[in-house]
Each structure stands twice: as structure tokens, then as C-alpha cells.
Design a protein around this motif. Sequence first.
Motif, PDB file in Angstrom:
ATOM      1  N   GLU A 253     -29.411  18.888 -16.377  1.00 58.75           N
ATOM      2  CA  GLU A 253     -28.573  19.407 -17.456  1.00 58.75           C
ATOM      3  C   GLU A 253     -27.163  19.708 -16.958  1.00 58.75           C
ATOM      4  OE1 GLU A 253     -28.535  22.899 -20.902  1.00 58.75           O
ATOM      5  OE2 GLU A 253     -30.307  22.641 -19.626  1.00 58.75           O
ATOM      6  N   ARG A 254     -27.053  20.228 -15.748  1.00 63.06           N
ATOM      7  CA  ARG A 254     -25.726  20.474 -15.176  1.00 63.06           C
ATOM      8  C   ARG A 254     -24.961  19.161 -15.022  1.00 63.06           C
ATOM      9  NH1 ARG A 254     -25.456  24.251  -9.946  1.00 63.06           N
ATOM     10  NH2 ARG A 254     -23.235  23.923 -10.396  1.00 63.06           N
ATOM     11  N   HIS A 255     -25.646  18.143 -14.540  1.00 60.01           N
ATOM     12  CA  HIS A 255     -25.008  16.838 -14.351  1.00 60.01           C
ATOM     13  C   HIS A 255     -24.499  16.290 -15.686  1.00 60.01           C
ATOM     14  CE1 HIS A 255     -24.281  12.814 -12.755  1.00 60.01           C
ATOM     15  NE2 HIS A 255     -24.951  12.338 -13.781  1.00 60.01           N
ATOM     16  N   ASN A 256     -25.324  16.408 -16.728  1.00 61.60           N
ATOM     17  CA  ASN A 256     -24.944  15.879 -18.035  1.00 61.60           C
ATOM     18  C   ASN A 256     -23.817  16.697 -18.680  1.00 61.60           C
ATOM     19  OD1 ASN A 256     -26.874  13.869 -17.825  1.00 61.60           O
ATOM     20  ND2 ASN A 256     -28.447  15.069 -18.877  1.00 61.60           N
ATOM     21  N   ALA A 257     -23.784  17.981 -18.398  1.00 64.34           N
ATOM     22  CA  ALA A 257     -22.769  18.850 -19.008  1.00 64.34           C
ATOM     23  C   ALA A 257     -21.411  18.718 -18.331  1.00 64.34           C
ATOM     24  CB  ALA A 257     -23.236  20.302 -18.947  1.00 64.34           C
ATOM     25  N   ARG A 258     -21.431  18.413 -17.043  1.00 65.08           N
ATOM     26  CA  ARG A 258     -20.195  18.360 -16.262  1.00 65.08           C
ATOM     27  C   ARG A 258     -19.242  17.319 -16.829  1.00 65.08           C
ATOM     28  NH1 ARG A 258     -22.442  17.565 -11.160  1.00 65.08           N
ATOM     29  NH2 ARG A 258     -23.123  19.752 -11.298  1.00 65.08           N
ATOM     30  N   HIS A 259     -18.021  17.745 -17.155  1.00 61.76           N
ATOM     31  CA  HIS A 259     -16.958  16.916 -17.738  1.00 61.76           C
ATOM     32  C   HIS A 259     -17.224  16.554 -19.205  1.00 61.76           C
ATOM     33  CE1 HIS A 259     -15.700  16.713 -13.644  1.00 61.76           C
ATOM     34  NE2 HIS A 259     -16.563  15.793 -13.276  1.00 61.76           N
TER      35      HIS A 259
ATOM     36  N   THR B 132     -19.362  19.026 -21.660  1.00 59.09           N
ATOM     37  CA  THR B 132     -19.314  20.311 -22.359  1.00 59.09           C
ATOM     38  C   THR B 132     -18.905  21.454 -21.447  1.00 59.09           C
ATOM     39  OG1 THR B 132     -21.668  20.708 -21.941  1.00 59.09           O
ATOM     40  CG2 THR B 132     -21.080  19.598 -24.014  1.00 59.09           C
ATOM     41  N   ARG B 133     -18.899  21.201 -20.155  1.00 61.95           N
ATOM     42  CA  ARG B 133     -18.535  22.227 -19.182  1.00 61.95           C
ATOM     43  C   ARG B 133     -17.550  21.663 -18.157  1.00 61.95           C
ATOM     44  NH1 ARG B 133     -21.866  27.181 -19.061  1.00 61.95           N
ATOM     45  NH2 ARG B 133     -23.277  26.957 -20.839  1.00 61.95           N
ATOM     46  N   ILE B 134     -16.715  22.544 -17.643  1.00 55.42           N
ATOM     47  CA  ILE B 134     -15.811  22.180 -16.554  1.00 55.42           C
ATOM     48  C   ILE B 134     -16.610  22.130 -15.259  1.00 55.42           C
ATOM     49  CG2 ILE B 134     -13.762  22.886 -15.253  1.00 55.42           C
ATOM     50  CD1 ILE B 134     -12.869  24.415 -17.787  1.00 55.42           C
ATOM     51  N   SER B 135     -16.290  21.193 -14.398  1.00 55.02           N
ATOM     52  CA  SER B 135     -16.981  21.090 -13.118  1.00 55.02           C
ATOM     53  C   SER B 135     -16.834  22.386 -12.327  1.00 55.02           C
ATOM     54  CB  SER B 135     -16.401  19.929 -12.300  1.00 55.02           C
ATOM     55  OG  SER B 135     -16.905  19.956 -10.975  1.00 55.02           O
ATOM     56  N   SER B 136     -17.933  22.779 -11.695  1.00 61.77           N
ATOM     57  CA  SER B 136     -17.916  23.981 -10.868  1.00 61.77           C
ATOM     58  C   SER B 136     -17.294  23.745  -9.497  1.00 61.77           C
ATOM     59  CB  SER B 136     -19.341  24.512 -10.690  1.00 61.77           C
ATOM     60  OG  SER B 136     -20.167  23.520 -10.090  1.00 61.77           O
ATOM     61  N   ALA B 137     -16.990  22.490  -9.173  1.00 61.24           N
ATOM     62  CA  ALA B 137     -16.409  22.171  -7.868  1.00 61.24           C
ATOM     63  C   ALA B 137     -15.132  22.981  -7.647  1.00 61.24           C
ATOM     64  CB  ALA B 137     -16.103  20.678  -7.788  1.00 61.24           C
ATOM     65  N   VAL B 138     -14.970  23.502  -6.457  1.00 55.29           N
ATOM     66  CA  VAL B 138     -13.850  24.361  -6.036  1.00 55.29           C
ATOM     67  C   VAL B 138     -13.577  25.496  -7.040  1.00 55.29           C
ATOM     68  CG1 VAL B 138     -12.763  22.614  -4.605  1.00 55.29           C
ATOM     69  CG2 VAL B 138     -12.051  22.787  -6.970  1.00 55.29           C
ATOM     70  N   LYS B 139     -14.624  25.926  -7.731  1.00 53.11           N
ATOM     71  CA  LYS B 139     -14.523  27.034  -8.689  1.00 53.11           C
ATOM     72  C   LYS B 139     -13.405  26.799  -9.707  1.00 53.11           C
ATOM     73  CE  LYS B 139     -16.390  30.384  -5.396  1.00 53.11           C
ATOM     74  NZ  LYS B 139     -16.178  31.677  -4.697  1.00 53.11           N
ATOM     75  N   THR B 140     -13.303  25.575 -10.167  1.00 52.96           N
ATOM     76  CA  THR B 140     -12.191  25.143 -11.012  1.00 52.96           C
ATOM     77  C   THR B 140     -11.832  26.100 -12.146  1.00 52.96           C
ATOM     78  OG1 THR B 140     -12.517  22.808 -10.478  1.00 52.96           O
ATOM     79  CG2 THR B 140     -11.425  23.301 -12.559  1.00 52.96           C
TER      80      THR B 140
ATOM     81  N   ARG C  63      -7.634  17.531 -11.538  1.00 52.66           N
ATOM     82  CA  ARG C  63      -8.439  16.335 -11.818  1.00 52.66           C
ATOM     83  C   ARG C  63      -9.666  16.722 -12.639  1.00 52.66           C
ATOM     84  NH1 ARG C  63      -7.150  14.459  -6.506  1.00 52.66           N
ATOM     85  NH2 ARG C  63      -9.105  15.310  -5.689  1.00 52.66           N
ATOM     86  N   ASN C  64     -10.293  17.826 -12.259  1.00 52.70           N
ATOM     87  CA  ASN C  64     -11.461  18.298 -13.009  1.00 52.70           C
ATOM     88  C   ASN C  64     -11.073  18.723 -14.421  1.00 52.70           C
ATOM     89  OD1 ASN C  64     -13.319  17.941 -10.905  1.00 52.70           O
ATOM     90  ND2 ASN C  64     -12.884  19.967 -10.038  1.00 52.70           N
ATOM     91  N   LEU C  65      -9.950  19.412 -14.552  1.00 54.98           N
ATOM     92  CA  LEU C  65      -9.520  19.887 -15.861  1.00 54.98           C
ATOM     93  C   LEU C  65      -9.152  18.739 -16.793  1.00 54.98           C
ATOM     94  CD1 LEU C  65      -7.315  22.983 -14.901  1.00 54.98           C
ATOM     95  CD2 LEU C  65      -9.694  22.964 -15.701  1.00 54.98           C
ATOM     96  N   ALA C  66      -8.534  17.703 -16.232  1.00 53.07           N
ATOM     97  CA  ALA C  66      -8.092  16.571 -17.060  1.00 53.07           C
ATOM     98  C   ALA C  66      -9.265  15.929 -17.790  1.00 53.07           C
ATOM     99  CB  ALA C  66      -7.366  15.545 -16.193  1.00 53.07           C
ATOM    100  N   LYS C  67     -10.449  15.957 -17.177  1.00 54.74           N
ATOM    101  CA  LYS C  67     -11.625  15.357 -17.793  1.00 54.74           C
ATOM    102  C   LYS C  67     -12.117  16.160 -18.997  1.00 54.74           C
ATOM    103  CE  LYS C  67     -13.000  13.238 -13.427  1.00 54.74           C
ATOM    104  NZ  LYS C  67     -13.958  13.192 -12.309  1.00 54.74           N
ATOM    105  N   MET C  68     -11.584  17.375 -19.145  1.00 59.19           N
ATOM    106  CA  MET C  68     -11.922  18.211 -20.304  1.00 59.19           C
ATOM    107  C   MET C  68     -10.725  18.354 -21.244  1.00 59.19           C
ATOM    108  SD  MET C  68     -15.107  19.010 -19.961  1.00 59.19           S
ATOM    109  CE  MET C  68     -15.322  20.364 -21.102  1.00 59.19           C
ATOM    110  N   ASN C  69      -9.754  17.437 -21.100  1.00 57.91           N
ATOM    111  CA  ASN C  69      -8.546  17.449 -21.941  1.00 57.91           C
ATOM    112  C   ASN C  69      -7.687  18.689 -21.724  1.00 57.91           C
ATOM    113  OD1 ASN C  69      -9.144  14.936 -23.092  1.00 57.91           O
ATOM    114  ND2 ASN C  69     -10.387  15.886 -24.710  1.00 57.91           N
TER     115      ASN C  69
END
Length: 405
Positions: free
Chosen positions: A314-320, A322-330, A349-355
Motif C-alpha cells: 500500500e505504501r508503494h502504491n500510494a507513493r507519488h 496519494t502520498r508524498i514520498s517519505s524519502a529524506v523526510k520530504t 523531485r519528490n514534490l514535483a511528482k505530487m504537483n
Amino acid sequence: MSYEDDARIISDDIFELVNECFRQEKSTRNIESRVKFFDTYNDYFVLTDDGSYSINSKEINHKVETLHTSTGAISESFEKFIKPMKFDYSEDIAVLDICAGLGYNSSAAIADFMKNSKANLTIDMVEISKATFACGLLVPSPIPEHDITKRAIEDELIAQDYATLSLEETEIPDNIHINVYIEDARQTVQNLADNTYDAIFLDPFSQNMAPELFSVEFFKEFRRIIKDDGIVATYTSSAPVREGFIDAGFYIGLGPIFGRKQGGTLASPNPSMLEHSLPRNDEIRIALSDVGIPFRDPGLNGSSEDILERRTEERHNARHNTRISSAVKTPIFLGDEMDDEKLKRRVERNLAKMNIPSTTSDEARYIVEVEDDYHEKQDGENNSTNRILEMKKRLKKVKNEEIIF
């Protein structure tokens, strides 16, 4: 391996020794195996700073830990599970103790009750392992009220043909009623009555070992059986656990800090029962990051492995999505200027994937704007849960381009 064996958390060595102790008691009907157990095997018990004893866990991820903080096992019970409660001592009180272990949390509840009330106290203690409960009979009592708990545990172990002799002499007071359940807590809660408990103590060893006791579905049972002004207390500050409470219909707040750097979690149907907000960054990560995805156990019968795997997927599917990636505590950088250019590039880069164009964009500021009203003291409107839910709504709008800046 059975679920009971898998869920048991005491070390294999002490588990076998305790079982053998009670097998000898049954075969010889001699009190010596139990009476001399602690002195014979005291190296297996861990003395904590307040003089109470804990025991070691089995090896988990190549590590062995004690069941309680080294700062003090019985002190932990009072600080984390009793002090946050807001009992009305003029009324009868009911407590559900999940993963009751050595019986310390229930004993602390009894001590607090006997000091403050003449009403009736009901405690339902739940523990899956007979041997773990039996350890509660074998350790020295850290407070006199532990002898009351021991009596209830011994009675049930005898009823289940694990113990044989009645060695506990302390009588349980007439106004204290203790029910002992030695079974999977998920099955226990489904058979409990609605709107029953003033407090629920949730004390599993860890979320990674027992995610089934931290699932949204398990918490929904809590929501059904707890009173409107009741409080759930747990030691963990975990994001998926806190999100799980919210998804189950609870408000959440910060629990006491004792023996570790972070405070635990309190949950209640009534936000006025909770005084302290979660830390601001914790709220943001729960609301916006995939780390906040909770544990799910739809049938209340899944294995630990299945529940952990379901959350990973579920985390994998949500990342980018419905949820922002948790990488580097974005998410915690939203609304802030960033001086570290390398880190900034990774975050954006992580934020751009969530517009979200940047940490200081209108989109970023809009999402975390609700945190401008953050207060450490929370109330019915301005609280951690409402802020988390609002940030989730705003992230969805930004991702779906439902709002124009």
C-alpha cells in the motif's frame, strides 16, 4: 509454528524454563519448583532502575531487548498508562489491558484505584502466552497490588490446567473484578460489549512484531467498546499507529515521555480528553507521507507477515499518487527555504511528482497552512487530528489539480 508461538515475545530460554517449572509442579504437586524459580534463574530476569524486574524478549532482528524500559518497569506503568487517564473516581471504572504480560499495568491501575476510589473496578487482562503470564507469578512483586493481580492470573492458569497449586494468598477485594483472557486479543475484543471501557492499555512489544495489534480494524473494535470519554494509551509514537487511530474514528494526542526520547500516543473519541498536540513534524508526516499508511487486518485474523506485506504494498502504491514520498523526510520541508542544495534537489523531485513545484511554492504553503494555528495545547477544534485530516484534503486537491494558484 502456531500463532501463539509466533506472537509470544519472551525469550526461548525463559519460555522453556517456565514451562518446565509448571510441568514439575503438576507432576510432583510440590511447591519448590515455583517458589525457588526466581532465585535459581534470576540471571534471566532484568533489574530495572526502580527495583522492579523485567525479562528479555526473544531475538528479533538479531537483537534482544527487555520488555520494559530500564528506567523502571513498574514506573513505566504508572507514567505511561495511569497518569494520562482522567478517571471519574466517583463512578465504577473498567479497564482493558491488552498484552498484560507480567501484570504491571493492571497492578498500577489497581493501586491508583484503591488510593482514590471506593467504587468498583473491573479489569480485563488479555495475554496470548500462558508462560508470559506465569512469569508474572515468578517475579518479586514491585508493589503490593501486584499480589492481587498475581492471584487472578494464578486462578486462570489453574483453570486452564497450566498451574496446579494455589500459592497466592492475597485475596482480591470485593470491589475489584479481574477477568483474565489467555488468547489472541483480536478474538477477545470482538466478544466485548459496546461502550464498556474507561481506559484501554495497549502494550504489545513492537509494531513490527505484532502489527495485528495495531491495525485499523483492531482500533475500530476499540472505538466500539470504549466509552465516549475513554482513553486509549500506548507507548508508541509510530506514524502508522497514529494514522490507524484516526482512520478508526479517534482523536489523537501526545502521551507521556518516559524512558525514551519521544512521547507515546493517546487516543479518545472525545478530543477534550487529550491535552497535548503531537509534534508539528509528526502531524505533517502522518498526513502527507507514505510513512503514515496504517496497518490493515481486514478479517482480524491475518498473520504478522501478511499485514506487514500489505502495508508495504500500500505504501508503494500510494507513493507519488496519494502520498508524498517519505524519502529524506520530504514533507517536513514544505513551506520552508532550504539551504542544502543537494537535499533540496531530492526533496523537490519528490514534490514535483505530487504537483508541488517547490518547498516554498503556493501549493506547498497551502497544504501546510493549517499548521500556522499549531498549539501545543489542543482543544475540540484546534487539535492534531483535525490538522492532519485537513492537510490530507489539501494534498489531494493539489495532486488532482482541483485548485488553481
